[in-house]
Design a protein around this motif. Structure first.
Motif, short mmCIF file in Angstrom:
data_model
loop_
_atom_site.label_atom_id
_atom_site.label_comp_id
_atom_site.label_asym_id
_atom_site.label_seq_id
_atom_site.Cartn_x
_atom_site.Cartn_y
_atom_site.Cartn_z
N TYR A 1 0.84 -1.19 0.00
CA TYR A 1 0.00 0.00 0.00
C TYR A 1 0.88 1.24 0.00
CZ TYR A 1 -3.92 3.05 1.03
OH TYR A 1 -4.88 4.03 0.95
N ASP A 2 0.44 2.30 -0.65
CA ASP A 2 1.20 3.53 -0.78
C ASP A 2 0.91 4.46 0.40
OD1 ASP A 2 2.52 5.80 -1.51
OD2 ASP A 2 1.35 6.20 -3.32
N PRO A 3 1.87 4.65 1.32
CA PRO A 3 1.61 5.49 2.48
C PRO A 3 1.60 6.98 2.19
CG PRO A 3 3.87 4.73 2.52
CD PRO A 3 3.21 4.04 1.36
N THR A 4 2.03 7.37 1.00
CA THR A 4 2.05 8.80 0.69
C THR A 4 0.64 9.36 0.50
OG1 THR A 4 2.24 8.43 -1.71
CG2 THR A 4 4.29 8.55 -0.44
N THR A 5 -0.36 8.51 0.44
CA THR A 5 -1.74 8.98 0.22
C THR A 5 -2.48 9.25 1.52
OG1 THR A 5 -2.71 6.76 0.18
CG2 THR A 5 -1.83 7.62 -1.90
#
Length: 397
Positions: A159-163
């Motif tokens: 999962y992309d934590p930057t979102t």
């Protein structure tokens, strides 16, 4: 559904559950949720904070009625805390379809991520992020016992934590959120009711006490020469019990970390976490202040340095009275209304959207333990009550 979900994350040695955020067990739970959504023809979404959504109807229409809970667990937790609410939500939708209910509002079922805070030490991470009660910077600082940060854990899980961050547009779609949960106490068992309505969540928080002494040899160091932080910690645990009893509250030291953690070594550091909850803010403040005062007196007596850090806090949550009264109207005014000392995603979201909770009877009152239990008949009564509530809220004109 219950049989399919039951084996996921269950520890063979204890019989309890270890479904921690962004682990393999968590991924299996998420896969289960997605499969349940898709098998019912619901629109599946994973939001920017890793919370799962299953939609019936157009989310953009607004005024949606949302139900659900969480699937993660505390260490060696029970089967019902969280999962009962998610399973019951899908079952309630099945019941409404069996009744031929016609929905006039969008309906959603959700699984909020990392509600228990077992891995990173902060409860309700998914809902806190969505509601803007946890900043991105603070979220990025969260670490587990192995030093892995929340962003690292999310990346490893794909999962992309930057979102991550506040999600006001999504919350603005919600007209009401109703969370069903197993009761974490015996109030319903004592009254003989299968289902109850929540009135409020007690104010509660977590405080870290760091007692710093001097490491030394357990066999050769005279008692008079020791700076042993374990003594101050042990006395503080007893003080917490006394202060809680005096205030009619609860206080628990349930987690401890010791360095160097050797059988034959006097500790240099004892770190303990205090969880305290009370029916009102003044009582909670009294308990925590009393515990800290006692801890500092004990530390001074033994030559110990002490730091106390508040790691999380949630003020009292009074559930929205109009929605709470509507649940009582739908279920009958004889349905008991009760408070709880346990925190929930519904409490976090209450600052952003109207929220309410239903409790299902727990005959022993045991929770956060493999012995947690609710009878099948009571669970089915909870499903029927949730279906009645969703029908009253989402199928009305």
């Amino acid at each position: 559904m219950w049989r399919d979900l039951a084996p996921i994350g269950r520890a063979a040695d204890s019989g309890g559950y270890r479904r921690y955020a962004w682990t393999a067990a968590d991924a299996d739970c998420r896969a289960w949720f997605k499969a349940q959504a898709e098998s019912r023809g619901l629109t599946y979404e994973l939001d920017r904070n890793g919370n799962q959504w299953a939609w019936l109807g157009d989310p953009a229409a607004g005024g949606a009625v949302v139900t659900g809970s969480h699937l993660d667990s505390v260490p060696d937790g029970g089967a019902f805390d969280g999962p009962l609410g998610v399973v019951s939500s899908f079952a309630a939708l099945d019941e409404l379809r069996r009744r031929g209910a016609e929905f006039t509002k969008p309906l959603a079922i959700t699984n909020f991520g990392d509600e228990e805070g077992a891995r990173f030490g902060l409860a309700c991470v998914g809902s806190r992020l969505a509601a803007g009660q946890l900043t991105v910077d603070k979220a990025y600082e969260l670490r587990d016992a192995d030093g892995i940060t929340l962003p690292q854990a999310m990346e490893r899980a794909g999962y992309d934590p930057t979102t991550i961050g506040p999600d006001p547009d999504r919350l603005a779609r919600i007209g009401a959120f109703v969370e069903l949960h197993v009761e974490q106490g015996r109030a319903l068992d004592l009254t003989g009711n299968r289902v109850g309505i929540a009135s409020a969540i007690w104010p509660h928080g977590r405080w870290r006490f760091d007692f710093r002494g001097e490491a030394n040899h357990a066999g050769t160091t005279r008692l008079a020469d020791r700076r042993d932080p374990m003594l101050s910690y042990a006395e503080t645990v007893l003080a917490a019990r006394r202060e809680a009893e005096l205030a009619g509250a609860v206080a628990t030291f349930g987690k401890i970390s010791v360095e160097p953690n050797g059988v034959n070594a006097i500790p240099s550091l004892v770190r303990g976490w205090l969880d305290s909850r009370a029916a009102d803010q003044q009582s909670l403040d009294t308990v925590v202040a009393g515990v800290e005062k006692a801890a500092r007196e004990y530390a001074d007596r033994h030559g110990i340095d002490l730091d106390v850090v508040r790691e999380s806090f949630t003020p009292v949550v009074e559930f929205e009275h109009t929605l709470r009264d509507e649940l009582a109207r739908i279920l009958g005014t004889d349905t008991p209304v009760l408070g709880t000392g346990a925190g929930h995603d519904a409490g976090i979201l209450s600052a952003s959207v109207p929220t309410a909770m239903l409790f299902v009877r727990n005959p022993t009152g045991v929770s956060h333990s493999p012995a947690e239990y609710a009878a099948e008949d009571d669970c089915l009564a909870g499903v029927a009550a949730l279906a009645d509530v969703l029908e009253g809220l989402a199928c009305s004109s």
